[in-house]
Design a protein around this motif. Structure first.
Motif, PDB file in Angstrom:
ATOM      1  N   ASN A   7       0.755  -0.984  -0.009  1.00  0.00           N
ATOM      2  CA  ASN A   7       0.080  -0.119   0.059  1.00  0.00           C
ATOM      3  C   ASN A   7       0.809   1.370   0.147  1.00  0.00           C
ATOM      4  N   ALA A   8       2.163   1.190  -0.033  1.00  0.00           N
ATOM      5  CA  ALA A   8       3.040   2.286   0.098  1.00  0.00           C
ATOM      6  C   ALA A   8       3.533   3.062  -1.330  1.00  0.00           C
ATOM      7  N   GLN A   9       3.003   2.379  -2.190  1.00  0.00           N
ATOM      8  CA  GLN A   9       3.313   2.966  -3.482  1.00  0.00           C
ATOM      9  C   GLN A   9       3.038   4.411  -3.664  1.00  0.00           C
ATOM     10  N   VAL A  10       1.961   4.607  -3.512  1.00  0.00           N
ATOM     11  CA  VAL A  10       1.498   5.977  -3.426  1.00  0.00           C
ATOM     12  C   VAL A  10       2.101   6.921  -2.721  1.00  0.00           C
ATOM     13  N   CYS A  11       2.777   6.547  -1.658  1.00  0.00           N
ATOM     14  CA  CYS A  11       3.469   7.399  -0.802  1.00  0.00           C
ATOM     15  C   CYS A  11       4.878   7.812  -1.462  1.00  0.00           C
ATOM     16  N   ALA A  12       5.379   6.792  -2.442  1.00  0.00           N
ATOM     17  CA  ALA A  12       6.690   7.118  -2.786  1.00  0.00           C
ATOM     18  C   ALA A  12       6.683   8.100  -3.866  1.00  0.00           C
ATOM     19  N   GLY A  13       5.504   8.649  -4.241  1.00  0.00           N
ATOM     20  CA  GLY A  13       5.511  10.090  -5.072  1.00  0.00           C
ATOM     21  C   GLY A  13       5.902  11.292  -4.489  1.00  0.00           C
TER      22      GLY A  13
END
Length: 202
Positions: A30-36
């Motif tokens: 679920n952390a992919q969106v945070c990487a932006g």
């Protein structure tokens, strides 16, 4: 019989504790969106005024994610991002980011002495306590108390948070009143110095 009942109660209690902890693997998904904004693993934000999330402490991260979701802590760039996340999702994210390594920055050599003095000894004249008392001498924080790691955090971000605490703009969370009281006694120069110092603290 009493031993059996005690064993069952203990077992149920331990299971509940384990269930309440975050799952880093689920959090990673679920952390992919945070990487932006925060970079891979939360370690390299796209801007200096964004926080590094890596290694901050699971309890602290979970508390902050909950505050952001409820909008008790308002962060415009995160509005709506956590709306569909369950509390377990937030716990999983916190567990994932906490397992990542925090890269250490470089403190400004001209501010190191002042920053070190404040961090380790506070300012007795103005009543500022030592940061090390809650965030540990090496800046690693105190997980059980929900006190975050400061070592390696972006100086600009730390300075921004201290200023917001001082100005009453950040007032949510169980430790907010402590930080507001501390920050109220800090000058702009002291904020700049201690923020720089912790960015290079290891």
């Amino acid at each position: 019989m009493k031993k059996l009942i005690a064993g069952v109660v203990l077992g149920v209690g331990l299971t509940a504790m384990a269930h309440g902890a975050g799952d880093p693997e689920a959090g990673e998904a679920n952390a992919q969106v945070c990487a932006g904004c925060h970079g891979a693993g939360g370690a390299e934000p796209i801007a200096a005024n964004y926080p590094k999330l890596s290694g901050l402490g699971e309890k602290y991260l979970h508390q902050q994610l909950r505050l952001i979701k409820s909008q008790d802590r308002m962060i415009a760039s995160m509005t709506g991002l956590l709306d569909n996340s369950s509390d377990q999702d937030l716990q999983d994210l916190a567990a994932y980011f906490n397992e990542q390594s925090m890269p250490i920055g470089q403190a400004d050599p001209e501010l190191v002495d002042q920053g070190r003095a404040l961090y380790r000894g506070g300012n007795m004249a103005s009543g500022v306590p030592a940061c090390a008392g809650c965030h540990s001498p090496n800046g690693s924080g105190i997980e059980a108390a929900g006190y975050p790691r400061l070592s390696g955090q972006n100086a600009e971000y730390v300075a921004k948070q201290l200023t917001e605490y001082r100005d009453g703009e950040r007032d949510a969370g169980q430790n907010a009143s402590i930080m507001m009281d501390v920050a109220a006694k800090l000058t702009d120069q002291e904020i700049k110095a201690v923020a720089s110092y912790v960015s290079g603290l290891n």
